[in-house]
Design a protein around this motif. Structure first.
Motif, PDB file in Angstrom:
ATOM      1  N   THR A   1       0.824  -1.209   0.000  1.00 28.13           N
ATOM      2  CA  THR A   1       0.000   0.000   0.000  1.00 28.13           C
ATOM      3  C   THR A   1       0.857   1.257   0.000  1.00 28.13           C
ATOM      4  O   THR A   1       0.623   2.183  -0.789  1.00 28.13           O
ATOM      5  N   PHE A   2       1.853   1.320   0.862  1.00 25.14           N
ATOM      6  CA  PHE A   2       2.721   2.495   0.909  1.00 25.14           C
ATOM      7  C   PHE A   2       3.551   2.608  -0.363  1.00 25.14           C
ATOM      8  O   PHE A   2       3.804   3.708  -0.851  1.00 25.14           O
ATOM      9  N   SER A   3       3.979   1.469  -0.923  1.00 22.62           N
ATOM     10  CA  SER A   3       4.766   1.501  -2.156  1.00 22.62           C
ATOM     11  C   SER A   3       3.948   2.083  -3.303  1.00 22.62           C
ATOM     12  O   SER A   3       4.490   2.788  -4.170  1.00 22.62           O
ATOM     13  N   ARG A   4       2.659   1.818  -3.319  1.00 28.28           N
ATOM     14  CA  ARG A   4       1.800   2.375  -4.372  1.00 28.28           C
ATOM     15  C   ARG A   4       1.784   3.895  -4.293  1.00 28.28           C
ATOM     16  O   ARG A   4       1.831   4.595  -5.318  1.00 28.28           O
ATOM     17  N   ALA A   5       1.739   4.436  -3.076  1.00 22.29           N
ATOM     18  CA  ALA A   5       1.772   5.893  -2.909  1.00 22.29           C
ATOM     19  C   ALA A   5       3.126   6.466  -3.310  1.00 22.29           C
ATOM     20  O   ALA A   5       3.209   7.546  -3.909  1.00 22.29           O
TER      21      ALA A   5
ATOM     22  N   ARG B   1       5.170   5.271  -5.572  1.00 22.20           N
ATOM     23  CA  ARG B   1       5.232   5.278  -7.042  1.00 22.20           C
ATOM     24  C   ARG B   1       4.366   6.408  -7.607  1.00 22.20           C
ATOM     25  O   ARG B   1       4.768   7.080  -8.569  1.00 22.20           O
ATOM     26  N   PHE B   2       3.199   6.613  -7.030  1.00 20.43           N
ATOM     27  CA  PHE B   2       2.309   7.679  -7.501  1.00 20.43           C
ATOM     28  C   PHE B   2       3.006   9.035  -7.423  1.00 20.43           C
ATOM     29  O   PHE B   2       2.861   9.876  -8.315  1.00 20.43           O
ATOM     30  N   ALA B   3       3.763   9.254  -6.357  1.00 17.47           N
ATOM     31  CA  ALA B   3       4.450  10.528  -6.165  1.00 17.47           C
ATOM     32  C   ALA B   3       5.734  10.635  -6.986  1.00 17.47           C
ATOM     33  O   ALA B   3       6.408  11.673  -6.934  1.00 17.47           O
ATOM     34  N   GLY B   4       6.064   9.598  -7.734  1.00 20.59           N
ATOM     35  CA  GLY B   4       7.248   9.653  -8.585  1.00 20.59           C
ATOM     36  C   GLY B   4       8.554   9.562  -7.827  1.00 20.59           C
ATOM     37  O   GLY B   4       9.600   9.996  -8.329  1.00 20.59           O
ATOM     38  N   LEU B   5       8.519   8.983  -6.639  1.00 21.09           N
ATOM     39  CA  LEU B   5       9.728   8.865  -5.827  1.00 21.09           C
ATOM     40  C   LEU B   5      10.466   7.577  -6.171  1.00 21.09           C
ATOM     41  O   LEU B   5       9.848   6.509  -6.300  1.00 21.09           O
ATOM     42  N   ASP B   6      11.765   7.665  -6.299  1.00 19.15           N
ATOM     43  CA  ASP B   6      12.581   6.535  -6.720  1.00 19.15           C
ATOM     44  C   ASP B   6      13.307   5.948  -5.514  1.00 19.15           C
ATOM     45  O   ASP B   6      14.442   6.339  -5.201  1.00 19.15           O
ATOM     46  N   TYR B   7      12.628   5.032  -4.828  1.00 24.24           N
ATOM     47  CA  TYR B   7      13.229   4.360  -3.677  1.00 24.24           C
ATOM     48  C   TYR B   7      13.047   2.863  -3.833  1.00 24.24           C
ATOM     49  O   TYR B   7      12.047   2.390  -4.380  1.00 24.24           O
ATOM     50  N   SER B   8      14.005   2.109  -3.330  1.00 25.49           N
ATOM     51  CA  SER B   8      13.953   0.655  -3.445  1.00 25.49           C
ATOM     52  C   SER B   8      12.965   0.078  -2.440  1.00 25.49           C
ATOM     53  O   SER B   8      12.551   0.748  -1.477  1.00 25.49           O
ATOM     54  N   GLU B   9      12.616  -1.180  -2.647  1.00 28.81           N
ATOM     55  CA  GLU B   9      11.735  -1.861  -1.701  1.00 28.81           C
ATOM     56  C   GLU B   9      12.363  -1.906  -0.311  1.00 28.81           C
ATOM     57  O   GLU B   9      11.677  -1.755   0.702  1.00 28.81           O
ATOM     58  N   ALA B  10      13.666  -2.110  -0.254  1.00 31.52           N
ATOM     59  CA  ALA B  10      14.348  -2.153   1.047  1.00 31.52           C
ATOM     60  C   ALA B  10      14.249  -0.805   1.766  1.00 31.52           C
ATOM     61  O   ALA B  10      14.085  -0.758   3.000  1.00 31.52           O
ATOM     62  N   GLN B  11      14.348   0.286   1.027  1.00 38.39           N
ATOM     63  CA  GLN B  11      14.231   1.607   1.643  1.00 38.39           C
ATOM     64  C   GLN B  11      12.810   1.855   2.151  1.00 38.39           C
ATOM     65  O   GLN B  11      12.628   2.426   3.223  1.00 38.39           O
ATOM     66  N   VAL B  12      11.825   1.405   1.394  1.00 41.28           N
ATOM     67  CA  VAL B  12      10.430   1.537   1.842  1.00 41.28           C
ATOM     68  C   VAL B  12      10.208   0.701   3.098  1.00 41.28           C
ATOM     69  O   VAL B  12       9.581   1.158   4.064  1.00 41.28           O
ATOM     70  N   GLU B  13      10.747  -0.504   3.110  1.00 44.34           N
ATOM     71  CA  GLU B  13      10.597  -1.376   4.288  1.00 44.34           C
ATOM     72  C   GLU B  13      11.237  -0.748   5.522  1.00 44.34           C
ATOM     73  O   GLU B  13      10.682  -0.820   6.626  1.00 44.34           O
ATOM     74  N   ARG B  14      12.399  -0.135   5.342  1.00 45.48           N
ATOM     75  CA  ARG B  14      13.062   0.490   6.484  1.00 45.48           C
ATOM     76  C   ARG B  14      12.268   1.695   6.980  1.00 45.48           C
ATOM     77  O   ARG B  14      12.118   1.881   8.201  1.00 45.48           O
ATOM     78  N   ALA B  15      11.737   2.496   6.070  1.00 45.38           N
ATOM     79  CA  ALA B  15      10.925   3.643   6.477  1.00 45.38           C
ATOM     80  C   ALA B  15       9.677   3.190   7.218  1.00 45.38           C
ATOM     81  O   ALA B  15       9.243   3.829   8.193  1.00 45.38           O
ATOM     82  N   LEU B  16       9.104   2.066   6.774  1.00 37.63           N
ATOM     83  CA  LEU B  16       7.943   1.516   7.479  1.00 37.63           C
ATOM     84  C   LEU B  16       8.334   1.036   8.878  1.00 37.63           C
ATOM     85  O   LEU B  16       7.609   1.274   9.851  1.00 37.63           O
ATOM     86  N   ALA B  17       9.474   0.373   8.977  1.00 37.84           N
ATOM     87  CA  ALA B  17       9.926  -0.104  10.289  1.00 37.84           C
ATOM     88  C   ALA B  17      10.185   1.069  11.231  1.00 37.84           C
ATOM     89  O   ALA B  17       9.856   1.006  12.432  1.00 37.84           O
ATOM     90  N   PHE B  18      10.768   2.152  10.716  1.00 40.83           N
ATOM     91  CA  PHE B  18      11.036   3.327  11.543  1.00 40.83           C
ATOM     92  C   PHE B  18       9.757   4.077  11.919  1.00 40.83           C
ATOM     93  O   PHE B  18       9.784   4.943  12.802  1.00 40.83           O
TER      94      PHE B  18
END
Length: 278
Positions: free
Chosen positions: A195-199, A201-218
């Protein structure tokens, strides 16, 4: 003009949680960002933002005069932004008396709209505002509901027209004339990475899955709650005991009576059904 990405929601629908995630993602640090340092996602109704950008003290103006200037504020912010600007907003998408939209499309890149079951919103909103459940349920059905709308005190935010819960949702989802990404709070909890990854991508942000996972963990709820316990949270309402309370899906079942839940359904059944809440 780079344009603003609006982080829009009715109050207590996961907006601050999303802002914490986005701050951690954009910062890409080695430890969680402080909940009191969300400078990557300013609040569109902040009085200080208006005063600094417009050059007029909002306290010298009526709420109607402020509303007439707010579209100019957002155009100015979009024109001067050097990178994508994400702004939290609780205002419904409305038109001013002169038919101009409060949120100008030409200053907008898109909106991420967060929606939450109004049964759970009612519980969280009541604790946030210091109202009882019956008063909260009644207010959520009012087209005239505002935040910071009283004239007997000076709030740190400008007046925000919320409308009813149903009207707020439809104002953004159906009426806003720019690209919109809809996130259900329940999906944010059940499938956060997707769900967060979809947002992202919508915003045009270029981050890896690992970076998204870390931001979610934080941005995990227990981390946010512990930060509030240890350092406080400057955005907490004075009427609330704490801002990050439970964050659960379905907590209304433990809090609301059958009659209270039925009143919410009676007021909002059409929109609830549309988004899978009935």
């Amino acid at each position: 003009m780079s344009g603003i990405f609006w982080l829009a929601s009715y109050p207590k629908s996961g907006n601050t949680w999303f802002r914490c995630f986005l701050t951690n993602l954009l910062r890409d640090g080695d430890e969680p960002a402080s909940i009191n340092d969300l400078e990557h996602t300013p609040i569109a109704s902040a009085r200080g933002l208006f005063d600094d950008s417009i050059g007029i003290e909002a306290s010298d103006l009526t709420a109607e005069e402020i509303d007439r200037l707010r579209p100019e504020l957002y155009r100015h912010l979009a024109e001067t932004a050097e990178e994508p600007l994400f702004m939290k907003i609780h205002d419904a998408y409305t038109l001013l008396p002169d038919s101009r939209p409060l949120i100008p499309a030409e200053a907008t890149s898109g909106a991420i709209y967060l929606v939450r079951n109004p049964l759970d919103v009612a519980v969280s909103f009541a604790h946030h505002s210091g109202w009882d459940y019956d008063a909260t349920i009644a207010k959520m059905g009012l087209s005239s509901l505002t935040f910071c709308g009283k004239s007997d005190r000076l709030f740190n935010q400008l007046r925000q027209k919320l409308l009813s819960w149903s009207e707020h949702v439809l104002s953004w989802v159906d009426a806003a004339p720019f690209p919109l990404c809809l996130l259900r709070y329940e999906d944010m909890k059940a499938a956060p990475l997707e769900t967060f990854s979809r947002a992202v991508r919508f915003a045009g942000l270029d981050y890896s899955e690992a970076q998204v996972e870390r931001a979610l963990a934080f941005s995990a709820f227990d981390i946010l709650k512990e930060q509030e316990r240890s350092e406080g949270f400057q955005e907490k309402s004075a009427a609330a005991t704490n801002f990050f309370r439970k964050g659960k899906v379905g907590s209304w079942r433990e809090e609301l009576s059958e009659e209270q839940a039925a009143r919410i359904v009676a007021d909002h059944a059409t929109v609830m059904r549309r988004f899978g809440y009935l």
